[in-house]
Design an enzyme around this catalytic site. Sequence first.
Site, PDB file in Angstrom:
ATOM      1  N   ASP A  36       6.405  -4.373   9.609  1.00 32.45           N
ATOM      2  CA  ASP A  36       5.065  -4.883   9.302  1.00 32.45           C
ATOM      3  C   ASP A  36       4.910  -6.243   9.952  1.00 32.45           C
ATOM      4  O   ASP A  36       5.901  -6.938  10.217  1.00 32.45           O
ATOM      5  CB  ASP A  36       4.856  -4.996   7.785  1.00 32.45           C
ATOM      6  N   TYR A  96     -12.846   2.908  12.695  1.00 33.13           N
ATOM      7  CA  TYR A  96     -11.790   3.561  11.916  1.00 33.13           C
ATOM      8  C   TYR A  96     -11.812   5.060  12.152  1.00 33.13           C
ATOM      9  O   TYR A  96     -10.760   5.685  12.358  1.00 33.13           O
ATOM     10  CB  TYR A  96     -11.991   3.244  10.434  1.00 33.13           C
ATOM     11  N   LYS A 147      -8.793   7.184  13.861  1.00 29.21           N
ATOM     12  CA  LYS A 147      -8.106   8.237  13.116  1.00 29.21           C
ATOM     13  C   LYS A 147      -8.323   9.616  13.740  1.00 29.21           C
ATOM     14  O   LYS A 147      -7.413  10.460  13.717  1.00 29.21           O
ATOM     15  CB  LYS A 147      -8.554   8.228  11.657  1.00 29.21           C
ATOM     16  N   THR A 195      -5.647   1.201  -2.293  1.00 31.30           N
ATOM     17  CA  THR A 195      -4.883   0.165  -1.608  1.00 31.30           C
ATOM     18  C   THR A 195      -5.870  -0.901  -1.128  1.00 31.30           C
ATOM     19  O   THR A 195      -7.090  -0.715  -1.201  1.00 31.30           O
ATOM     20  CB  THR A 195      -4.136   0.752  -0.397  1.00 31.30           C
ATOM     21  N   SER A 250      -5.828  10.059   7.725  1.00 30.48           N
ATOM     22  CA  SER A 250      -6.974   9.849   6.841  1.00 30.48           C
ATOM     23  C   SER A 250      -7.980  11.004   6.880  1.00 30.48           C
ATOM     24  O   SER A 250      -8.054  11.755   7.857  1.00 30.48           O
ATOM     25  CB  SER A 250      -7.689   8.540   7.203  1.00 30.48           C
ATOM     26  N   ASN A 291       2.251   4.424  10.196  1.00 27.07           N
ATOM     27  CA  ASN A 291       1.381   4.264   9.028  1.00 27.07           C
ATOM     28  C   ASN A 291       0.536   2.995   9.085  1.00 27.07           C
ATOM     29  O   ASN A 291      -0.412   2.862   8.314  1.00 27.07           O
ATOM     30  CB  ASN A 291       2.264   4.263   7.765  1.00 27.07           C
ATOM     31  N   GLY A 350       0.791  -1.218   0.000  1.00 24.82           N
ATOM     32  CA  GLY A 350       0.000   0.000   0.000  1.00 24.82           C
ATOM     33  C   GLY A 350       0.821   1.264   0.000  1.00 24.82           C
ATOM     34  O   GLY A 350       1.876   1.373  -0.629  1.00 24.82           O
ATOM     35  N   VAL A 384       2.543  -3.933  15.880  1.00 23.07           N
ATOM     36  CA  VAL A 384       2.641  -2.675  16.631  1.00 23.07           C
ATOM     37  C   VAL A 384       1.814  -2.681  17.910  1.00 23.07           C
ATOM     38  O   VAL A 384       1.986  -1.803  18.763  1.00 23.07           O
ATOM     39  CB  VAL A 384       2.249  -1.459  15.755  1.00 23.07           C
TER      40      VAL A 384
END
Length: 278
Positions: free
Chosen positions: A39, A153, A157, A188, A140, A89, A19, A63
Amino acid sequence: MTDRSLAGQVLVITGAAGGLGSATAFECSARGAVVVLLDVDAAGLARVAATMPGECDTYELDVRDAGACNRVVEDILATRGRIDIVWANAGVSDYGPVDLLPEGTWQRIIDINLIGAHNIVRAALPAVMESEGYVAFTCSWASFAHQPGHSAYAAAKAGLEAFANSLRLELSGTGVRVGSFHPGWIDTTLVTKKMDQPAFAALLGALPGPFGAVTHTDKIVPHFVRALENRSSRMVYPRAGRILLVLRSALNTAPFTARSRAIAPEIRRLSKRDMTRS
């Protein structure tokens, strides 16, 4: 803001196995940055690392594990000696009304998108302060423009943007800059994997003009690179998102939410149908 070369800078990126993370890492690597890719997808990291034109290190990392973030940062410093930029990210998203999401989905989205960003930034911050570097967050459009079916989400964000804003003030006088990046709908897997969900397609179709359009990754990557070079306080792309940013105080009023409220029952119906079939 002053342009500065990325050459020789150690750039740490989470969510870098694909992505926006991997695409931006490639361009930064081509400009001479030492890219350190983090990742949870080890195989994806290996594929991406093989394409990098410059120096690249990879670390498999979840993470959500604060201890693992600390250990990875220690390894990076032992290998590279410094961290100039840390870009939080890593992100995930699932679509559907909160009561129809599988158990644990909402928590997982918060943990990866928000808590995970905290974990890697906290771990890397002493090194970034030492280098008078840059901390960046992928926040975002969802941080200020909230839609039905994206409650977790949007919450993550919005919290991430607030974290960035507060951290920017906390670090005043240290030489560290903090930036929030606000991409819209980008092609993505975060978006494309939901395109076959009729409920998600209904949402995009209900949004007016550019606000429901999906942008190619190639279009936004130069804006990420420029923001990293400039150590920008904020980057919003596509540019239509700047309208949402300016109008954010009005976005939750009745005139602006009319389309979303109108399509919400259909989103719920389609989501229920999909869950019955799965």
